[in-house]
Design a protein around this motif. Structure first.
Motif, mmCIF file in Angstrom:
data_model
loop_
_atom_site.group_PDB
_atom_site.id
_atom_site.type_symbol
_atom_site.label_atom_id
_atom_site.label_comp_id
_atom_site.label_asym_id
_atom_site.label_seq_id
_atom_site.Cartn_x
_atom_site.Cartn_y
_atom_site.Cartn_z
ATOM 1 N N LEU A 45 1.037 -1.079 0.155
ATOM 2 C CA LEU A 45 0.090 0.236 -0.224
ATOM 3 C C LEU A 45 1.036 1.421 -0.067
ATOM 4 O O LEU A 45 0.345 2.599 -0.735
ATOM 5 C CB LEU A 45 -0.542 0.247 1.479
ATOM 6 C CG LEU A 45 -2.051 -1.462 0.930
ATOM 7 C CD1 LEU A 45 -2.577 -1.269 2.697
ATOM 8 C CD2 LEU A 45 -2.890 -0.662 0.391
ATOM 9 N N ALA A 46 1.810 0.480 0.233
ATOM 10 C CA ALA A 46 3.208 2.238 0.489
ATOM 11 C C ALA A 46 3.546 2.515 -0.987
ATOM 12 O O ALA A 46 4.320 3.512 -0.962
ATOM 13 C CB ALA A 46 4.246 2.096 1.085
ATOM 14 N N GLY A 47 3.523 1.693 -1.944
ATOM 15 C CA GLY A 47 4.235 1.588 -3.083
ATOM 16 C C GLY A 47 5.966 0.618 -2.909
ATOM 17 O O GLY A 47 6.254 1.255 -4.388
ATOM 18 N N PHE A 48 5.913 0.229 -2.577
ATOM 19 C CA PHE A 48 7.313 -0.611 -2.549
ATOM 20 C C PHE A 48 6.964 -1.838 -3.192
ATOM 21 O O PHE A 48 8.449 -2.072 -3.811
ATOM 22 C CB PHE A 48 7.901 -0.911 -1.402
ATOM 23 C CG PHE A 48 8.568 0.077 -0.300
ATOM 24 C CD1 PHE A 48 9.147 0.819 -0.288
ATOM 25 C CD2 PHE A 48 7.812 0.941 0.629
ATOM 26 C CE1 PHE A 48 10.004 1.346 0.241
ATOM 27 C CE2 PHE A 48 8.867 1.375 1.609
ATOM 28 C CZ PHE A 48 9.503 2.323 1.059
ATOM 29 N N ASP A 63 14.462 -8.017 -5.817
ATOM 30 C CA ASP A 63 15.291 -7.160 -7.606
ATOM 31 C C ASP A 63 14.490 -5.402 -7.067
ATOM 32 O O ASP A 63 14.260 -5.063 -8.311
ATOM 33 C CB ASP A 63 13.881 -7.925 -8.047
ATOM 34 C CG ASP A 63 14.867 -9.525 -8.522
ATOM 35 O OD1 ASP A 63 15.698 -9.284 -8.651
ATOM 36 O OD2 ASP A 63 13.867 -10.305 -8.792
ATOM 37 N N LEU A 64 13.384 -4.756 -6.263
ATOM 38 C CA LEU A 64 13.451 -4.386 -6.063
ATOM 39 C C LEU A 64 14.204 -3.153 -5.627
ATOM 40 O O LEU A 64 13.924 -2.355 -4.866
ATOM 41 C CB LEU A 64 11.925 -4.242 -4.981
ATOM 42 C CG LEU A 64 10.766 -4.422 -6.733
ATOM 43 C CD1 LEU A 64 9.616 -4.854 -5.357
ATOM 44 C CD2 LEU A 64 10.860 -4.472 -7.127
ATOM 45 N N GLY A 160 4.723 4.602 3.917
ATOM 46 C CA GLY A 160 5.274 5.744 2.276
ATOM 47 C C GLY A 160 5.738 6.966 2.340
ATOM 48 O O GLY A 160 6.453 7.407 1.657
ATOM 49 N N ASP A 161 5.510 7.060 3.346
ATOM 50 C CA ASP A 161 6.733 8.538 3.830
ATOM 51 C C ASP A 161 8.466 8.360 3.910
ATOM 52 O O ASP A 161 8.884 8.611 3.303
ATOM 53 C CB ASP A 161 6.936 8.838 5.373
ATOM 54 C CG ASP A 161 5.678 9.508 5.795
ATOM 55 O OD1 ASP A 161 4.896 10.191 4.864
ATOM 56 O OD2 ASP A 161 4.964 9.915 6.894
ATOM 57 N N LEU A 162 8.485 7.005 3.896
ATOM 58 C CA LEU A 162 10.032 6.135 4.475
ATOM 59 C C LEU A 162 10.110 6.528 2.792
ATOM 60 O O LEU A 162 11.341 6.156 2.307
ATOM 61 C CB LEU A 162 9.995 5.090 4.827
ATOM 62 C CG LEU A 162 11.485 4.145 4.449
ATOM 63 C CD1 LEU A 162 12.647 5.122 4.727
ATOM 64 C CD2 LEU A 162 11.857 2.322 5.059
ATOM 65 N N ARG A 163 9.032 5.612 1.961
ATOM 66 C CA ARG A 163 9.499 5.407 -0.053
ATOM 67 C C ARG A 163 9.768 6.861 -0.525
ATOM 68 O O ARG A 163 10.517 6.992 -1.071
ATOM 69 C CB ARG A 163 8.466 4.950 -0.891
ATOM 70 C CG ARG A 163 8.606 4.254 -1.709
ATOM 71 C CD ARG A 163 7.606 4.557 -2.229
ATOM 72 N NE ARG A 163 5.864 4.851 -2.010
ATOM 73 C CZ ARG A 163 6.010 5.919 -2.707
ATOM 74 N NH1 ARG A 163 6.863 5.884 -3.741
ATOM 75 N NH2 ARG A 163 4.878 6.805 -3.027
ATOM 76 N N THR A 164 8.904 7.839 -0.004
ATOM 77 C CA THR A 164 9.133 8.989 -0.582
ATOM 78 C C THR A 164 10.878 9.508 -0.461
ATOM 79 O O THR A 164 11.519 10.587 -1.012
ATOM 80 C CB THR A 164 8.134 10.106 0.096
ATOM 81 O OG1 THR A 164 6.491 9.466 -0.471
ATOM 82 C CG2 THR A 164 8.083 11.500 -0.453
ATOM 83 N N ALA A 165 11.141 8.814 1.194
ATOM 84 C CA ALA A 165 11.862 10.442 1.634
ATOM 85 C C ALA A 165 13.473 9.097 0.496
ATOM 86 O O ALA A 165 14.496 9.615 0.880
ATOM 87 C CB ALA A 165 12.714 10.036 3.061
ATOM 88 N N ALA A 166 12.852 7.838 0.365
ATOM 89 C CA ALA A 166 14.264 7.043 -0.227
ATOM 90 C C ALA A 166 14.098 7.434 -1.454
ATOM 91 O O ALA A 166 15.543 6.899 -2.436
ATOM 92 C CB ALA A 166 13.905 5.777 0.326
ATOM 93 N N ALA A 167 13.755 8.505 -2.690
ATOM 94 C CA ALA A 167 13.109 8.089 -3.589
ATOM 95 C C ALA A 167 12.913 7.361 -4.839
ATOM 96 O O ALA A 167 13.401 7.160 -5.417
ATOM 97 C CB ALA A 167 14.835 9.613 -3.811
ATOM 98 N N LEU A 168 12.116 6.427 -3.965
ATOM 99 C CA LEU A 168 11.899 5.364 -4.659
ATOM 100 C C LEU A 168 10.320 5.687 -5.415
ATOM 101 O O LEU A 168 9.439 6.257 -4.611
ATOM 102 C CB LEU A 168 11.633 4.229 -4.029
ATOM 103 C CG LEU A 168 12.921 3.700 -3.420
ATOM 104 C CD1 LEU A 168 13.386 2.455 -2.346
ATOM 105 C CD2 LEU A 168 13.499 3.010 -4.505
ATOM 106 N N PRO A 169 10.280 5.070 -6.513
ATOM 107 C CA PRO A 169 9.215 5.444 -7.452
ATOM 108 C C PRO A 169 7.603 4.526 -6.496
ATOM 109 O O PRO A 169 8.301 3.225 -6.090
ATOM 110 C CB PRO A 169 8.811 5.149 -8.716
ATOM 111 C CG PRO A 169 9.795 3.981 -8.290
ATOM 112 C CD PRO A 169 11.056 4.469 -7.215
ATOM 113 N N ASP A 170 6.402 5.194 -6.862
ATOM 114 C CA ASP A 170 4.999 4.535 -6.075
ATOM 115 C C ASP A 170 5.489 3.326 -7.309
ATOM 116 O O ASP A 170 4.684 3.571 -9.007
ATOM 117 C CB ASP A 170 4.096 5.241 -6.097
ATOM 118 C CG ASP A 170 3.412 5.057 -5.692
ATOM 119 O OD1 ASP A 170 2.391 3.240 -5.707
ATOM 120 O OD2 ASP A 170 2.394 5.557 -4.985
ATOM 121 N N LEU A 171 4.623 2.042 -6.602
ATOM 122 C CA LEU A 171 4.916 0.484 -7.187
ATOM 123 C C LEU A 171 3.489 -0.256 -7.773
ATOM 124 O O LEU A 171 3.192 -1.022 -8.501
ATOM 125 C CB LEU A 171 5.745 -0.820 -7.772
ATOM 126 C CG LEU A 171 7.313 -0.268 -7.174
ATOM 127 C CD1 LEU A 171 8.215 -1.620 -6.813
ATOM 128 C CD2 LEU A 171 7.542 0.422 -9.255
#
Length: 176
Positions: A45-48, A63-64, A160-171
């Motif tokens: 749900l966070a997009g990882f 692989d991600l 999701g805040d972590l995913r954004t901070a890590a500059a990872l795309p929303d998958l």
């Protein structure tokens, strides 16, 4: 019961670090495998991840650019069965892993585990001031179903805040 193998390799974007393996995880060999644990749904749900992965599909996260380890290797029914000494030793071991594999981010899943492992009693959820080598540190809430304070949407938001901070795309949109 045997400890779980780490899902780790050099160059990861985020290394998630659980508290310790639960009994279901130790029995199956899969991280966050207990029914009711919300790690995999929150991760998706966070997009990882592009889809909700089952614990048995855990290898796909490498692989991600994602990996999983634990603070304490010893399986137990509940995290409160672990001693402060086990957490401190686990924190030292975790530092060694992070320095060896150099992920961009270490995300410890469980504020109490982070506080105990690193003797930081005032640490809060979110980005931490400390780094381990060049690795930045983030603390996430425990995704156990026992942590009722965090609903799944709230948990996914913090992930999701972590995913954004890590500059990872929303998958989440890529599986359509």
């Amino acid at each position: 019961m045997q400890p779980l193998d780490d899902l780790i390799k050099p160059g990861l974007r985020v290394l998630f670090c659980g508290i310790n393996p639960g009994l279901v995880s130790a029995a199956t060999g899969h991280h966050f495998a207990r029914p009711g644990n919300r790690f995999w749904p929150a991760l998706h749900l966070a997009g990882f991840t592009p889809r909700l992965l089952k614990p048995a599909e855990q290898g796909e996260i490498l692989d991600l650019g994602l990996g999983i380890t634990n603070v304490v290797d010893r399986p137990s029914a509940r995290a409160d069965e672990l001693s402060k000494a086990e957490f401190r030793a686990g924190g030292e071991n975790l530092v060694r892993k992070v320095l060896e594999f150099e992920p961009d981010w270490l995300a410890v899943v469980g504020i109490t585990a982070y506080r105990d492992a690193f003797s930081l009693p005032k640490a809060t959820i979110g980005r931490q001031d400390r780094t381990i080598g060049s690795t930045r540190v983030w603390v996430l809430p425990n995704p156990s179903g026992l942590n009722a304070h965090y609903t799944l949407p709230k948990l996914a938001g913090v992930f999701g805040d972590l995913r954004t901070a890590a500059a990872l795309p929303d998958l989440t949109g890529s599986a359509a």
